[in-house]
Design a protein around this motif. Structure first.
Motif, PDB file in Angstrom:
ATOM      1  N   UNK A  67       0.832  -1.199   0.000  1.00  0.00           N
ATOM      2  CA  UNK A  67       0.000   0.000   0.000  1.00  0.00           C
ATOM      3  C   UNK A  67       0.873   1.258   0.000  1.00  0.00           C
ATOM      4  N   UNK A  68       1.952   1.237   0.776  1.00  0.00           N
ATOM      5  CA  UNK A  68       2.905   2.350   0.785  1.00  0.00           C
ATOM      6  C   UNK A  68       3.448   2.586  -0.623  1.00  0.00           C
ATOM      7  N   UNK A  69       3.839   1.503  -1.302  1.00  0.00           N
ATOM      8  CA  UNK A  69       4.386   1.608  -2.661  1.00  0.00           C
ATOM      9  C   UNK A  69       3.356   2.161  -3.636  1.00  0.00           C
ATOM     10  N   UNK A  70       2.125   1.673  -3.531  1.00  0.00           N
ATOM     11  CA  UNK A  70       1.077   2.098  -4.462  1.00  0.00           C
ATOM     12  C   UNK A  70       0.762   3.585  -4.303  1.00  0.00           C
ATOM     13  N   UNK A  71       0.607   4.021  -3.058  1.00  0.00           N
ATOM     14  CA  UNK A  71       0.298   5.430  -2.815  1.00  0.00           C
ATOM     15  C   UNK A  71       1.481   6.320  -3.182  1.00  0.00           C
ATOM     16  N   UNK A  72       2.699   5.811  -2.921  1.00  0.00           N
ATOM     17  CA  UNK A  72       3.895   6.587  -3.252  1.00  0.00           C
ATOM     18  C   UNK A  72       4.015   6.806  -4.751  1.00  0.00           C
ATOM     19  N   UNK A  73       3.653   5.770  -5.517  1.00  0.00           N
ATOM     20  CA  UNK A  73       3.720   5.882  -6.979  1.00  0.00           C
ATOM     21  C   UNK A  73       2.730   6.937  -7.471  1.00  0.00           C
ATOM     22  N   UNK A  74       1.535   6.957  -6.873  1.00  0.00           N
ATOM     23  CA  UNK A  74       0.519   7.937  -7.262  1.00  0.00           C
ATOM     24  C   UNK A  74       0.993   9.368  -7.020  1.00  0.00           C
ATOM     25  N   UNK A  75       1.799   9.559  -5.958  1.00  0.00           N
ATOM     26  CA  UNK A  75       2.241  10.900  -5.577  1.00  0.00           C
ATOM     27  C   UNK A  75       3.680  11.188  -5.993  1.00  0.00           C
ATOM     28  N   UNK A  76       4.253  10.284  -6.820  1.00  0.00           N
ATOM     29  CA  UNK A  76       5.640  10.433  -7.290  1.00  0.00           C
ATOM     30  C   UNK A  76       6.612  10.577  -6.117  1.00  0.00           C
ATOM     31  N   UNK A  77       6.437   9.709  -5.140  1.00  0.00           N
ATOM     32  CA  UNK A  77       7.301   9.685  -3.955  1.00  0.00           C
ATOM     33  C   UNK A  77       8.209   8.463  -4.041  1.00  0.00           C
ATOM     34  N   UNK A  78       9.483   8.657  -3.784  1.00  0.00           N
ATOM     35  CA  UNK A  78      10.427   7.539  -3.793  1.00  0.00           C
ATOM     36  C   UNK A  78      10.369   6.784  -2.456  1.00  0.00           C
ATOM     37  N   UNK A  79      10.414   5.453  -2.552  1.00  0.00           N
ATOM     38  CA  UNK A  79      10.441   4.604  -1.349  1.00  0.00           C
ATOM     39  C   UNK A  79      11.677   3.719  -1.420  1.00  0.00           C
ATOM     40  N   UNK A  80      12.439   3.679  -0.326  1.00  0.00           N
ATOM     41  CA  UNK A  80      13.646   2.852  -0.265  1.00  0.00           C
ATOM     42  C   UNK A  80      13.251   1.399  -0.004  1.00  0.00           C
ATOM     43  N   UNK A  81      13.002   0.661  -1.085  1.00  0.00           N
ATOM     44  CA  UNK A  81      12.589  -0.743  -0.960  1.00  0.00           C
ATOM     45  C   UNK A  81      13.652  -1.580  -0.265  1.00  0.00           C
ATOM     46  N   UNK A  82      14.890  -1.389  -0.704  1.00  0.00           N
ATOM     47  CA  UNK A  82      15.992  -2.182  -0.142  1.00  0.00           C
ATOM     48  C   UNK A  82      16.127  -1.934   1.360  1.00  0.00           C
TER      49      UNK A  82
END
Length: 622
Positions: free
Chosen positions: A425-440
């Motif tokens: 959910x964090x990834x999905x919302x971040x993509x919508x708002x063009x926010x980078x998420x440190x997956x690693x």
């Protein structure tokens, strides 16, 4: 065929061949703190595979409820489920390969009606390092069976690298065709039984997907082949020196996936299209306005259908949603379901309304589900409402973090661990708002969390009752004294709802609506210590279930036993004594000390609430 029909036919098939039908054990293991759930058919039968006599004889058959929490992340494809039923038949030293292999093949082809041409099998290639030979005996049996059907049965090796090679029988190493609870031979602790196995795969004749490797073979995950049964020939035990010796008796431990056999009988490799899921998925389609056949939403349909079914069964067996142990897994199942219902566009509290669709499918085989339906619905409704409130808080926290257009791995993990915010959910919302998420970074935080959890579990479950260590056995007997003492002090409404025993302490869960007073705790301790002081003998007996009920035996698992049950009496022998002559009288599989004088001084360390109407005691022997 429906799964109900296949379950009934399987039990009848082996009953006609001299097997006693035994009921499914609980999903919450009895006296085995090494695991949170019953994850295989053999788990409740381990003492008997090691040589203890089973009250129902030495040829057994059942359909065992099973749950594997490690498969939660796998759910979403066409074959993985967390909850499943394992059809099982056992020979405790009676028959072996030449009976087992033809019997199961006959069941699949003559009873279920599977096409022999679509059946492929695997066998054990041997393990030179541990001096365990390859299983040529099973190969010869399989060749004869296929030849009788007019099918060429070539045996081949290296299928993972070379593909099918025109084979029907495939050799694989210990990673694939050896079975023990600990996995491969080198991972097995001393005293653990295991053996080679022969697996049966059904070929749905679909096109190979090269994403799963260059070549296709029975153990390929592309979807063409589905494992539907596994005959384990449990004939070895690992010694203290690390070598392998033959068990005193050669056992057969068969497990067949009911859902997968049902899928094969319908010639459809998608287990989510069998009868037990159809009504759940239909209800989801109606609520969402979306269709299961739409590939975009199929993953979410499968997750909700699987997780809801699993949650219904584990709640019925006593694992209500909570922050610890099995209850935490139940909570995780329900929260993932809510998340995927949102993806389907179902945003109201409706998960609990799907419970009847599960109960309807299983009420005949598992009547306890119908009896507990209201309790299950209430638990799921409460958890869904709670999680939706949590999601609201998590969204607010996410919005704060998203303002800086960068979410670190640690922040994403805090969203997950503190706010119950799923990472996808964090990834999905971040993509919508063009926010980078440190997956690693998130994955590293998760690994640290898992490492701590594993270390905690290893400490918590170190040397559990499953290994029959001296202290674990003492604590096991102490739980029987504690159970009766609590009934004496608090009333006959008290019943055991769970236990967890290690060599360091016992944990005992019981039904009671109020916090125990200091006087009640003291009185309970005094009673147990008085019974220790009285040096009461401990006896067991195998008697009829009716007689046990008539005499007033109590126990957590009384409803899962067969016609003959094992009961333990403290103070007198249940085979000859009256109930009044025994201080404690319980259904139990053992083991126990021979006399209460062996226990030492009993001390309650903690008494606490674990959920509405349920309390927990932690105690030690000093």
């Amino acid at each position: 065929m429906t799964s109900n029909e296949i379950r009934q036919k399987y039990l009848k098939f082996f009953e006609e061949r001299g097997h006693s039908v035994i009921p499914s054990a609980s999903l919450l293991p009895e006296n085995d703190p090494t695991t949170l759930f019953t994850g295989s058919g053999m788990q409740p039968l381990l003492p008997y595979l090691l040589g203890e006599k089973h009250p129902d004889g030495n040829k057994l058959v059942d359909s065992q409820k099973s749950f594997r929490a490690e498969d939660i992340e796998e759910v979403g494809d066409n074959r993985h489920t967390t909850f499943f039923e394992m059809l099982g038949n056992w020979s405790l030293g009676v028959y072996f390969k030449k009976e087992q292999i033809p019997w199961f093949f006959e069941f699949l082809t003559d009873v279920v009606g599977l096409d022999s041409n679509n059946i492929y099998v695997t066998v054990f290639a041997g393990d030179e390092a541990n001096n365990i030979p390859r299983d040529t005996e099973s190969v010869e049996i399989w060749k004869k069976i296929f030849e009788e059907k007019g099918i060429e049965a070539k045996d081949v090796e290296n299928a993972g690298e070379l593909g099918m090679q025109g084979g029907r029988i495939f050799y694989y190493d210990a990673k694939k065709n050896w079975w023990s609870r600990a996995g491969m031979p080198q991972n097995m602790p001393a005293g653990e039984p295991g053996g080679p196995d022969s697996e049966i795969f059904y070929d749905f004749r679909t096109e190979h997907d090269s994403a799963f490797g260059e070549v296709c073979h029975p153990n390929c995950d592309c979807g063409r082949f589905l494992e539907i049964g596994n005959s384990v020939f449990m004939e070895y035990i690992k010694t203290e020196g690390g070598t392998f010796e033959n068990l005193p008796q050669k056992n057969v431990d068969f497990g067949g996936g009911l859902e997968r056999i049902t899928a094969a009988s319908n010639n459809n490799g998608d287990v989510f299209e069998i009868d037990v899921f159809k009504k759940i998925i239909k209800n989801l389609e109606e609520a969402s306005g979306k269709t299961y056949s739409n590939a975009e939403f199929q993953h979410s349909f499968r997750v909700v259908a699987d997780h809801l079914r699993a949650a219904v069964f584990v709640i019925a067996d006593g694992a209500s949603p909570s922050n610890t142990d099995s209850g935490y897994i139940t909570r995780r199942l329900l929260r993932r379901s809510v998340r995927h219902m949102d993806l389907l566009g179902i945003t109201e509290n409706t998960l609990h309304k799907l419970v009847p669709a599960v109960v309807e499918n299983y009420k005949e085989a598992y009547p306890k589900l119908a009896e507990k339906q209201k309790e299950i619905e209430d638990a799921i409704k409460k958890e869904e409402e709670k999680f939706r409130r949590t999601l609201t808080k998590g969204l607010k926290e996410f919005e704060k973090l998203a303002e800086k257009k960068e979410i670190s791995g640690e922040e994403a993990f805090i969203l997950f661990s503190t706010y119950g915010f799923p990472f996808d959910l964090t990834l999905e919302l971040a993509e919508e708002k063009s926010v980078n998420v440190d997956r690693e970074g998130f994955e590293k935080e998760m690994e640290k969390h898992k490492a701590l959890s594993r270390a905690g579990a290893e400490q918590k479950f170190k040397g559990g009752l499953a290994d029959h260590s001296e202290m674990s056995v003492k604590y096991h007997t102490a739980t029987h004294l504690l159970h009766q003492a609590l009934r004496d002090v608090l009333g006959s409404h008290v019943f055991q709802t769970g236990s967890n025993i290690t060599p360091e302490r016992l944990r005992f869960d019981f039904s009671h609506g109020e916090k125990m007073t200091p006087d009640e705790i003291k009185e309970t301790e005094d009673i147990v210590n008085q019974k220790v002081k009285e040096a009461l003998p401990v006896y067991y007996s195998d008697i009829s279930k009716e007689k046990a009920k008539e005499m007033g035996a109590i126990g957590l698992f009384e409803d899962t036993y067969g016609d003959t049950v094992r009961v333990y009496g403290i103070g007198a022998d249940p085979a000859t004594a009256e109930r009044s002559e025994m201080y404690s009288f319980e259904y139990c599989g053992g083991p126990h000390v021979k006399n209460t004088s062996e226990l030492g001084h009993f001390k309650i360390k903690k008494e606490e609430s674990i959920s509405a109407g349920k309390r927990r005691i932690k105690a030690v022997l000093e």
